[in-house]
Design a protein around this motif. Structure first.
Motif, PDB file in Angstrom:
ATOM      1  N   LEU A 250      23.316  69.047  17.542  1.00  0.00           N
ATOM      2  CA  LEU A 250      23.772  68.256  16.741  1.00  0.00           C
ATOM      3  C   LEU A 250      25.714  68.518  17.490  1.00  0.00           C
ATOM      4  CD1 LEU A 250      22.140  68.059  13.389  1.00  0.00           C
ATOM      5  CD2 LEU A 250      21.681  66.953  15.394  1.00  0.00           C
ATOM      6  N   SER A 251      25.824  70.061  17.153  1.00  0.00           N
ATOM      7  CA  SER A 251      27.497  70.217  17.561  1.00  0.00           C
ATOM      8  C   SER A 251      27.961  69.451  17.706  1.00  0.00           C
ATOM      9  CB  SER A 251      27.221  72.145  17.591  1.00  0.00           C
ATOM     10  OG  SER A 251      26.433  71.812  19.295  1.00  0.00           O
ATOM     11  N   GLU A 252      27.108  68.956  19.640  1.00  0.00           N
ATOM     12  CA  GLU A 252      27.686  68.346  20.853  1.00  0.00           C
ATOM     13  C   GLU A 252      27.992  66.733  20.195  1.00  0.00           C
ATOM     14  OE1 GLU A 252      24.094  67.874  22.967  1.00  0.00           O
ATOM     15  OE2 GLU A 252      23.711  70.355  24.363  1.00  0.00           O
ATOM     16  N   LEU A 253      27.542  66.599  19.248  1.00  0.00           N
ATOM     17  CA  LEU A 253      28.031  64.870  19.208  1.00  0.00           C
ATOM     18  C   LEU A 253      29.682  65.506  18.792  1.00  0.00           C
ATOM     19  CD1 LEU A 253      25.244  64.155  16.273  1.00  0.00           C
ATOM     20  CD2 LEU A 253      25.588  64.072  18.329  1.00  0.00           C
TER      21      LEU A 253
ATOM     22  N   HIS B 242      23.043  62.673   5.280  1.00  0.00           N
ATOM     23  CA  HIS B 242      21.660  64.473   5.286  1.00  0.00           C
ATOM     24  C   HIS B 242      23.198  65.486   5.904  1.00  0.00           C
ATOM     25  CE1 HIS B 242      19.657  67.700   5.308  1.00  0.00           C
ATOM     26  NE2 HIS B 242      18.603  67.413   4.675  1.00  0.00           N
ATOM     27  N   VAL B 243      23.478  66.700   5.498  1.00  0.00           N
ATOM     28  CA  VAL B 243      24.162  67.285   5.466  1.00  0.00           C
ATOM     29  C   VAL B 243      23.263  68.569   6.686  1.00  0.00           C
ATOM     30  CG1 VAL B 243      25.777  69.332   5.963  1.00  0.00           C
ATOM     31  CG2 VAL B 243      26.313  67.655   3.879  1.00  0.00           C
ATOM     32  N   PHE B 244      23.338  68.356   8.204  1.00  0.00           N
ATOM     33  CA  PHE B 244      22.985  69.909   8.938  1.00  0.00           C
ATOM     34  C   PHE B 244      23.589  70.240   9.546  1.00  0.00           C
ATOM     35  CE2 PHE B 244      20.940  65.388   9.622  1.00  0.00           C
ATOM     36  CZ  PHE B 244      19.525  65.771   9.379  1.00  0.00           C
ATOM     37  N   SER B 245      23.195  71.404   9.789  1.00  0.00           N
ATOM     38  CA  SER B 245      23.776  72.770  10.244  1.00  0.00           C
ATOM     39  C   SER B 245      24.697  72.417  11.842  1.00  0.00           C
ATOM     40  CB  SER B 245      22.547  73.983  10.282  1.00  0.00           C
ATOM     41  OG  SER B 245      23.518  74.801  11.617  1.00  0.00           O
ATOM     42  N   CYS B 246      25.536  73.323  11.899  1.00  0.00           N
ATOM     43  CA  CYS B 246      25.988  72.527  13.627  1.00  0.00           C
ATOM     44  C   CYS B 246      24.456  73.163  14.410  1.00  0.00           C
ATOM     45  CB  CYS B 246      27.388  73.093  13.302  1.00  0.00           C
ATOM     46  SG  CYS B 246      29.016  72.553  12.647  1.00  0.00           S
ATOM     47  N   ASN B 247      24.025  73.995  14.460  1.00  0.00           N
ATOM     48  CA  ASN B 247      22.956  74.068  14.751  1.00  0.00           C
ATOM     49  C   ASN B 247      21.545  73.600  15.214  1.00  0.00           C
ATOM     50  OD1 ASN B 247      24.931  76.303  16.875  1.00  0.00           O
ATOM     51  ND2 ASN B 247      24.046  77.582  14.517  1.00  0.00           N
ATOM     52  N   ASP B 248      21.441  72.303  14.407  1.00  0.00           N
ATOM     53  CA  ASP B 248      20.437  71.639  14.299  1.00  0.00           C
ATOM     54  C   ASP B 248      19.788  71.153  15.470  1.00  0.00           C
ATOM     55  OD1 ASP B 248      19.351  73.350  11.619  1.00  0.00           O
ATOM     56  OD2 ASP B 248      20.679  71.244  10.634  1.00  0.00           O
ATOM     57  N   THR B 249      18.982  70.565  15.564  1.00  0.00           N
ATOM     58  CA  THR B 249      18.659  69.773  16.838  1.00  0.00           C
ATOM     59  C   THR B 249      18.052  67.827  16.835  1.00  0.00           C
ATOM     60  OG1 THR B 249      15.843  70.173  16.538  1.00  0.00           O
ATOM     61  CG2 THR B 249      17.971  72.129  18.214  1.00  0.00           C
TER      62      THR B 249
ATOM     63  N   ASN C  87      35.323  74.685  19.686  1.00  0.00           N
ATOM     64  CA  ASN C  87      34.975  75.377  18.423  1.00  0.00           C
ATOM     65  C   ASN C  87      35.546  74.964  17.033  1.00  0.00           C
ATOM     66  OD1 ASN C  87      35.131  77.801  20.278  1.00  0.00           O
ATOM     67  ND2 ASN C  87      37.464  77.662  20.444  1.00  0.00           N
ATOM     68  N   ARG C  88      35.288  73.610  16.693  1.00  0.00           N
ATOM     69  CA  ARG C  88      36.082  73.417  15.316  1.00  0.00           C
ATOM     70  C   ARG C  88      34.382  73.168  14.336  1.00  0.00           C
ATOM     71  NH1 ARG C  88      37.114  66.679  15.886  1.00  0.00           N
ATOM     72  NH2 ARG C  88      34.571  66.562  16.195  1.00  0.00           N
ATOM     73  N   HIS C  89      33.614  73.727  15.180  1.00  0.00           N
ATOM     74  CA  HIS C  89      32.083  74.123  14.330  1.00  0.00           C
ATOM     75  C   HIS C  89      31.645  75.513  13.833  1.00  0.00           C
ATOM     76  CE1 HIS C  89      31.662  69.552  14.595  1.00  0.00           C
ATOM     77  NE2 HIS C  89      32.168  69.755  15.516  1.00  0.00           N
ATOM     78  N   ASN C  90      32.409  76.143  14.356  1.00  0.00           N
ATOM     79  CA  ASN C  90      32.528  77.353  13.975  1.00  0.00           C
ATOM     80  C   ASN C  90      32.585  77.959  12.340  1.00  0.00           C
ATOM     81  OD1 ASN C  90      31.625  77.803  16.674  1.00  0.00           O
ATOM     82  ND2 ASN C  90      33.909  78.892  17.156  1.00  0.00           N
ATOM     83  N   ASN C  91      32.997  77.292  11.770  1.00  0.00           N
ATOM     84  CA  ASN C  91      32.908  77.046  10.773  1.00  0.00           C
ATOM     85  C   ASN C  91      31.650  76.960   9.692  1.00  0.00           C
ATOM     86  OD1 ASN C  91      33.451  74.538  10.435  1.00  0.00           O
ATOM     87  ND2 ASN C  91      35.141  74.409   9.657  1.00  0.00           N
TER      88      ASN C  91
END
Length: 189
Positions: free
Chosen positions: A120-123, A78-85, A54-58
């Motif tokens: 990416l959020s899986e990182l 670069h800053v990516f969204s957590c939902n990017d692949t 849940n850390r990346h929900n923000n």
């Protein structure tokens, strides 16, 4: 003799059809009245850290540092969204002119290859350094088109006949050899 599967299905269908169904076929229960989903599942055998997931929900995003360690070396932040692949990371590298095709790129995190469909959020990190490996672009070799019109070679049959006549004293052997050569030539057309 019936198989165990056949016996099970037979007994199940017999038991299932003993009584008429209590509820009609079009019965629907409102979702608010559903208080259980059937059989309780056993507890998970691994530790589940809800804080990590849940850390990346923000949706602050993930800051990635993309580094190529082989020439031409580069570092790209670069800053990516957590939902990017991972595929979107590769597309960024292509748009920056670091590669021409995504098939050239291999992205590694801590020595493990990241697959294109990975999110990416899986990182599980707010920041990560990803090693970029770029292979040479494979040259696409054009497929040879079948030639419909072959260039017809003019075989110097007279010169071959003269050479055979000089080699053999018997003119019948020379004529027979020339005939076999001509038949073989015609078979290859």
């Amino acid at each position: 003799m019936a198989s165990p599967e056949h016996e099970f299905v037979s007994k199940f269908l017999t038991l299932a059809t003993l009584n008429q169904p209590v509820l009609p076929a079009d019965y629907k229960k409102p979702l608010q009245q559903v208080n259980s989903l059937g059989v309780a599942l056993p507890a998970l055998k691994y530790k589940y850290h809800s804080k990590k997931t849940n850390r990346h929900n923000n949706d602050k995003g993930l800051k990635l540092v993309l580094k190529n360690i082989k020439p031409p070396k580069f570092t790209l932040e670069h800053v990516f969204s957590c939902n990017d692949t991972v595929r979107q990371v590769k597309e960024l590298l292509i748009s920056e002119g670091k590669a021409q095709q995504s098939s050239q790129l291999k992205l590694l995190l801590k020595g493990k290859v990241l697959h294109d469909s990975g999110i990416l959020s899986e990182l599980l990190e707010n920041e990560a350094t990803i090693t970029v490996m770029i292979s040479k672009l494979e040259a696409v070799q054009p497929q040879e088109e079948p030639t419909t019109t072959r260039k017809i070679l003019q075989v110097p049959w007279k010169a071959i006949e003269n050479t055979l006549a000089q080699e053999w004293d018997d003119p019948q052997q020379a004529a027979l050899a020339l005939e076999r050569l001509q038949r073989g030539w015609n078979l290859t057309k």
